[in-house]
Design a protein around this motif. Structure first.
Motif, mmCIF file in Angstrom:
data_model
loop_
_atom_site.group_PDB
_atom_site.id
_atom_site.type_symbol
_atom_site.label_atom_id
_atom_site.label_comp_id
_atom_site.label_asym_id
_atom_site.label_seq_id
_atom_site.Cartn_x
_atom_site.Cartn_y
_atom_site.Cartn_z
ATOM 1 N N GLY A 1 0.801 -1.217 0.000
ATOM 2 C CA GLY A 1 0.000 0.000 0.000
ATOM 3 C C GLY A 1 0.832 1.263 0.000
ATOM 4 O O GLY A 1 2.037 1.237 0.221
ATOM 5 N N THR B 1 0.838 4.001 1.960
ATOM 6 C CA THR B 1 1.438 4.527 3.185
ATOM 7 C C THR B 1 2.754 3.822 3.493
ATOM 8 O O THR B 1 3.731 4.460 3.873
ATOM 9 N N GLU B 2 2.755 2.498 3.334
ATOM 10 C CA GLU B 2 3.977 1.745 3.599
ATOM 11 C C GLU B 2 5.071 2.128 2.597
ATOM 12 O O GLU B 2 6.248 2.184 2.931
ATOM 13 N N THR C 1 -2.102 -6.824 7.882
ATOM 14 C CA THR C 1 -2.387 -6.513 6.485
ATOM 15 C C THR C 1 -2.170 -7.741 5.613
ATOM 16 O O THR C 1 -2.949 -8.045 4.719
ATOM 17 N N GLN D 1 -4.663 2.954 6.921
ATOM 18 C CA GLN D 1 -4.095 1.668 6.491
ATOM 19 C C GLN D 1 -5.010 0.485 6.790
ATOM 20 O O GLN D 1 -5.007 -0.505 6.084
ATOM 21 N N ASP D 2 -5.766 0.606 7.890
ATOM 22 C CA ASP D 2 -6.626 -0.511 8.290
ATOM 23 C C ASP D 2 -7.739 -0.770 7.284
ATOM 24 O O ASP D 2 -8.392 -1.808 7.324
ATOM 25 N N GLU E 1 -7.650 -1.501 4.230
ATOM 26 C CA GLU E 1 -7.437 -2.658 3.356
ATOM 27 C C GLU E 1 -8.027 -3.925 3.965
ATOM 28 O O GLU E 1 -8.612 -4.735 3.258
#
Lengths: 568, 87
Positions: free
Chosen positions: A64, A66-67, A194, A277-278, A280
């Motif tokens: 993703g 953000t990562e 994730t 992020q959560d 996903e």
């Protein structure tokens, strides 16, 4: 048996691959031709940049945005003029090898950064270390962390996992991971959830306790870890694992199916999230919305309040990510046990009964208004609803709504667009509100029952106090009566009623809640499919009859037994 | 050479997001740009340098530049700091 923090559910059984951060021994060498040495350094830098670009691409694809940003930070360091200049001048003036110069300069930066009491600077120190190790490995021709090509399936045990580690990891061979440091929100924990790989973090001493090839069993829910366990334990966990996996497979099949009972009562199954992020995980588990977006994570682990723009970006990302599905954003719930380093709050005797959440927001209105502006602006990009936490009186609700109305007015004056029909609701987590829910229902668009606090306030049991934890019981008849009252009162005023506490995902209580007519269930994303599977097999008519019996039982024990016996 | 004094007024200071905004802005110019806080000098184009400087709210800093676009560079950075980085 060791115990850590369960960070990602599932059972892992397998051989340990111990990833010790090798302390690379770097020899100091005298160099005669420093020009050539500087060329060597620059070549390594080019290779590092290529690697980072590739990692960035891979992370973007498989994990993703953000990562992936972490690798942008790495690239910035590799382009940093101070960093480059200091290394080059170190090579030149000391006539030493590039590896040694890199180590010396990065160590100096790391020391400065680590000495500043600040989460952000510590993370940057980790970035510098990651970049420096990469450069040195390239110069020495060392293949970096070979998590990318594992010979056999393994459980990774390490001090910590860096973003580079997790990005490169061969997900098909990693059974799970256990790390020495970290909490539920640390990088490795978030990654595990994730990727849906079981994980336990924060296990003190694990890298010393195991060796390569040891057999380890761990439970990513409970955080229990067994090292070289007896056969009986292996057998036990193999069975649990098999059941768990079979069940997950069955759940896959109901992705896309409706969350509806056999007799046609349709509900919404939503996820609770803390960060964009959560999202996903919610989408992957086929969540039909976000029933609780805990915005406090935006405010934590930093040294000042997030500004409007930053909040707007986060809320917008979630609204857009859900693509028109409902997103309930809870306004700041901070204070009490959740502290902010930059907000000096005096210590309280009873933090759970103290200065927190909406009480704090109605006092420090500038913080509140900044958040409301950001939420309203984001409402233009999806289906956002606003929810106020910890309301205990009608006055507070009216005050909060008035501030919201003023904020809307201000935005209109500025010509800023937002959803004019945005729904406004509140948490029902204080008994006073549950008792008066008939009147509250006239002034909001929805209720969301927060069971964690409702249990503790109703029964006067501090949920952090181990000594009385046996008194904290979700089957307490008083709780069930209050929940029923809130749902009935909400429906009388034609508003929808949801729930966002642990109880909403509790398989034993879901049938009872269906009987009571709860409209929305918001839970950990990983519980969503299980709840749907359960609900599709229920008849609401039958459950309504169960409810009549259950709420007349005198003890929690009897409630629990009744459910066990009558609902399979 | 062109230089100007400016007071950091945003809450975060030259840290985190403001720091990287500052460095990105500085890198748009060809001039050499130095930021002084107290007696120490830092390279405005270096994120590590600017983070190390750790300028906080209320700190006085001097931005000076030397080169073809020195005036534009200093003015741009000054107005960025004075805009409080959008906080």
């Amino acid at each position: 048996m060791l115990k850590g923090i369960g960070a990602s559910p599932g059972i892992a059984i397998g051989k340990v691959l111990l990833k010790k951060d090798e302390k690379i021994e770097i020899e100091k060498k005298n160099i005669n031709n420093t020009e050539i040495e500087i060329d060597r350094f620059n070549d390594a830098r080019d290779t590092a940049k290529e690697q980072i670009q590739e990692l960035h691409r891979m992370t973007l694809e498989t994990i993703g945005e953000t990562e992936a940003k972490i690798f942008e930070a790495h690239r910035m360091i590799l382009d940093d003029p101070d960093f480059l200049q200091q290394i080059e001048s170190e090579i030149k003036s000391q006539e030493i090898n590039a590896e040694y110069a890199i180590k010396k300069i990065t160590d100096a930066f790391i020391q400065i950064f680590e000495n500043i009491e600040d989460e952000y600077m510590k993370e940057r120190a980790a970035d510098i270390k990651d970049v420096s190790n990469r450069l040195i490995n390239i110069l020495q021709g060392v293949e970096t962390a070979d998590l990318s090509n594992l010979d056999e399936e393994a459980i990774i045990v390490s001090e910590d996992l860096t973003p580079s580690d997790t990005a490169q990891m061969d997900k098909s061979k990693v059974l799970g991971f256990v790390t020495e440091v970290g909490g539920r929100t640390s990088h490795s924990a978030i990654m595990a959830r994730t990727l849906e790989i079981p994980a336990v973090v924060g296990v003190d001493g694990i890298t010393e306790a195991v060796n390569d090839g040891d057999i380890v069993i761990f439970d990513g829910d409970e955080g229990k870890i067994y090292i070289n366990p007896e056969d009986s334990i292996i057998e036990k966990y193999k069975n649990i694992k098999k059941r768990y996996e079979k069940f997950r497979e069955k759940l896959e099949e109901i992705k896309g199916a409706e969350s509806v009972t056999k007799d046609g009562f349709k509900v919404e199954l939503a996820g609770n999230i803390g960060t964009p992020q959560d999202l996903e995980a919610v989408l992957r588990n086929d969540g039909e919305g976000i029933g609780l977006y805990r915005t406090e994570f935006l405010y934590m682990d930093r040294d000042s309040f997030p500004n409007e723009e930053e909040q707007f970006e986060a809320y917008k990302a979630v609204a857009e990510g859900m693509n028109g599905k409902p997103v309930v954003i809870r306004t700041l719930d901070i204070g009490g046990d959740k502290e902010l380093s930059y907000l000096d709050l005096p210590e309280e005797m009873n933090p759970f009964l103290g200065y927190r959440a909406i009480r704090l927001c109605l006092d420090k209105t500038d913080i509140f208004i900044t958040q409301l502006r950001a939420i309203l602006r984001a409402s233009n990009y999806g289906n956002i609803k606003i929810m106020f936490p910890m309301i205990s009186s009608i006055e507070e609700l009216r005050q909060a709504k008035e501030i919201l109305d003023n904020t809307k007015y201000q935005l209109r004056k500025e010509g800023v667009k937002f959803d004019e029909n945005i729904e406004v609701g509140m948490m029902v987590e204080i008994p006073a509100v549950a008792v008066m829910s008939d009147l509250f229902a006239k002034e909001v668009d929805f209720f969301s029952i927060g069971t964690n606090d409702l249990i503790q306030y109703t029964t006067a049991v501090d949920r952090m106090n181990q000594k009385i934890s046996h008194l904290y019981n979700q089957f307490h008849p008083a709780l069930l009566r209050l929940i029923k009252q809130v749902i009935d009162n909400g429906h009388k005023e034609n508003i929808w009623v949801g729930m966002c506490g642990e109880v909403a995902g509790d398989p034993k209580l879901i049938p009872i809640l269906i009987g009571m007519g709860l409209n929305e269930f918001s839970m950990s994303p990983i519980s969503i499919l299980k709840a749907r599977w359960l609900i599709r097999d229920l008849s609401q008519k039958d459950m309504k009859e169960m409810v009549e019996k259950v709420i007349n039982l005198p003890t929690a024990e009897e409630v629990k037994n009744f459910i066990d016996e009558n609902i399979k | 050479m062109y230089k100007i004094d400016v007071v950091v007024k945003n809450e975060t200071g030259l840290h985190a997001r403001p720091a990287s905004m500052f460095v990105k802005e500085a890198n748009k110019f060809t001039s050499e740009i130095i930021v002084t806080k107290g007696v120490n000098e830092y390279n405005a184009k270096s994120i590590l340098g600017i983070l190390t400087m750790g300028a906080k709210m209320g700190d006085n800093i001097t931005i000076k530049a030397e080169g073809e676009d020195e005036r534009e560079a200093v003015d741009a950075l000054k107005s960025l700091v004075e805009s409080n980085f959008g906080e």
